[in-house]
Design an enzyme around this catalytic site. Structure first.
Site, PDB file in Angstrom:
ATOM      1  CG  HIS A  57      -1.835  -1.089   1.422  1.00  0.00           C
ATOM      2  ND1 HIS A  57      -1.957  -1.799   2.590  1.00  0.00           N
ATOM      3  CD2 HIS A  57      -2.733  -1.646   0.566  1.00  0.00           C
ATOM      4  CE1 HIS A  57      -2.882  -2.737   2.459  1.00  0.00           C
ATOM      5  NE2 HIS A  57      -3.368  -2.672   1.233  1.00  0.00           N
ATOM      6  CE  LYS A  88     -10.283  -8.377   2.277  1.00  0.00           C
ATOM      7  NZ  LYS A  88      -9.203  -7.406   2.022  1.00  0.00           N
ATOM      8  NE  ARG A 129      -2.585  -8.185  -3.655  1.00  0.00           N
ATOM      9  CZ  ARG A 129      -3.331  -8.672  -2.675  1.00  0.00           C
ATOM     10  NH1 ARG A 129      -2.828  -8.742  -1.452  1.00  0.00           N
ATOM     11  NH2 ARG A 129      -4.560  -9.086  -2.892  1.00  0.00           N
ATOM     12  CB  SER A 148      -4.044  -6.684   5.274  1.00  0.00           C
ATOM     13  OG  SER A 148      -3.584  -5.497   4.677  1.00  0.00           O
TER      14      SER A 148
HETATM   15  O1  PNS Z   1      -8.433  -3.591   0.618  1.00  0.00           O
HETATM   16  P1  PNS Z   1      -9.659  -4.294   0.085  1.00  0.00           P
HETATM   17  O2  PNS Z   1     -10.306  -5.160   1.154  1.00  0.00           O
HETATM   18  O3  PNS Z   1      -9.400  -5.072  -1.171  1.00  0.00           O
HETATM   19  O4  PNS Z   1     -10.695  -3.134  -0.258  1.00  0.00           O
HETATM   20  C1  PNS Z   1     -11.976  -3.454  -0.719  1.00  0.00           C
HETATM   21  C2  PNS Z   1     -12.914  -2.233  -0.680  1.00  0.00           C
HETATM   22  C3  PNS Z   1     -12.977  -1.626   0.716  1.00  0.00           C
HETATM   23  C4  PNS Z   1     -12.387  -1.204  -1.660  1.00  0.00           C
HETATM   24  C5  PNS Z   1     -14.285  -2.799  -1.119  1.00  0.00           C
HETATM   25  O5  PNS Z   1     -14.703  -3.777  -0.224  1.00  0.00           O
HETATM   26  C6  PNS Z   1     -15.329  -1.725  -1.227  1.00  0.00           C
HETATM   27  O6  PNS Z   1     -15.435  -1.116  -2.269  1.00  0.00           O
HETATM   28  N1  PNS Z   1     -16.080  -1.501  -0.127  1.00  0.00           N
HETATM   29  C7  PNS Z   1     -17.087  -0.480  -0.035  1.00  0.00           C
HETATM   30  C8  PNS Z   1     -18.468  -0.978  -0.469  1.00  0.00           C
HETATM   31  C9  PNS Z   1     -18.668  -0.781  -1.955  1.00  0.00           C
HETATM   32  O7  PNS Z   1     -18.465   0.286  -2.513  1.00  0.00           O
HETATM   33  N2  PNS Z   1     -19.088  -1.867  -2.624  1.00  0.00           N
HETATM   34  C10 PNS Z   1     -19.307  -1.893  -4.046  1.00  0.00           C
HETATM   35  C11 PNS Z   1     -18.025  -2.237  -4.764  1.00  0.00           C
HETATM   36  S1  PNS Z   1     -18.263  -2.401  -6.494  1.00  0.00           S
END
Ligand code: PNS
Length: 162
Positions: free
Chosen positions: A17, A41, A91, A128
């Site tokens: 990150h 998660k 990644r 993570s």
């Molecule tokens: O670090 P991560 O866990 O890969 O991040 C994922 C994240 C937080 C970007 C994703 O879960 C997310 O977008 N969460 C917010 C809810 C949302 O917008 N959902 C629709 C996604 S298309």
């Protein structure tokens, strides 16, 4: 002026990150790091406040990086902060399918495009989830996370389930 939103769960922020944020801070005028819950998660190790504090501490030296936390859609936060684009890291090829699907969904619901930045291959293994696991089981994560995160992880894990 171009402002981008880099969203993630950052539980905790790791060196992959860090690389992405430093690259974005060179490419764009302003980078907003958005700490969000990933609905798939569960609760996580650090609270959103703690994750944000750690990111603030790690990027205090970059004047064009700021941090926000948010409970909701990425695109809602992107609109609230006036972002021009969402930025996400890749990644490996295995990240691409899920990231493309999210990017396309976000484009359809908001009109906002996502820009993908590749992670350097020497950091492409960082996750993570594994960092939390290694730390919880007493392993050394100092090569994988910034120093403030290493310290907080040790304190967190020492005070909980070990
Ligand atoms: O670090 P991560 O866990 O890969 O991040 C994922 C994240 C937080 C970007 C994703 O879960 C997310 O977008 N969460 C917010 C809810 C949302 O917008 N959902 C629709 C996604 S298309």
């Amino acid at each position: 002026m171009t402002r981008v939103l880099y969203p993630g769960s950052f539980d905790p922020v790791h060196n992959g990150h860090v690389e992405l944020i430093e690259t974005a801070a060179r490419l764009f005028d302003e980078v907003v790091v958005g700490t969000l819950m990933n609905p798939s998660k569960g609760g996580g190790l650090f609270t959103l406040e703690e994750r944000m504090e750690l990111i603030d501490e790690c990027f205090a030296h970059l004047a064009n990086v700021s941090t926000m936390m948010f409970d909701g859609l990425v695109v809602t936060l992107a609109q609230q902060v006036g972002a021009d684009f969402i930025v996400k890291g890749l990644r490996a090829v295995s990240d691409f399918e899920a990231e493309l699907q999210m990017a396309q969904t976000n484009l359809v619901i908001s009109g906002m495009h996502t820009i993908f930045l590749p992670t350097a291959s020497r950091r492409s293994f960082l996750a993570s989830r594994l960092i939390r696991e290694v730390s919880r089981l007493g392993g050394d994560v100092s090569e994988m996370v910034p120093e403030p995160v290493s310290r907080r992880l040790a304190a967190k894990v020492g005070s909980s389930d070990r």
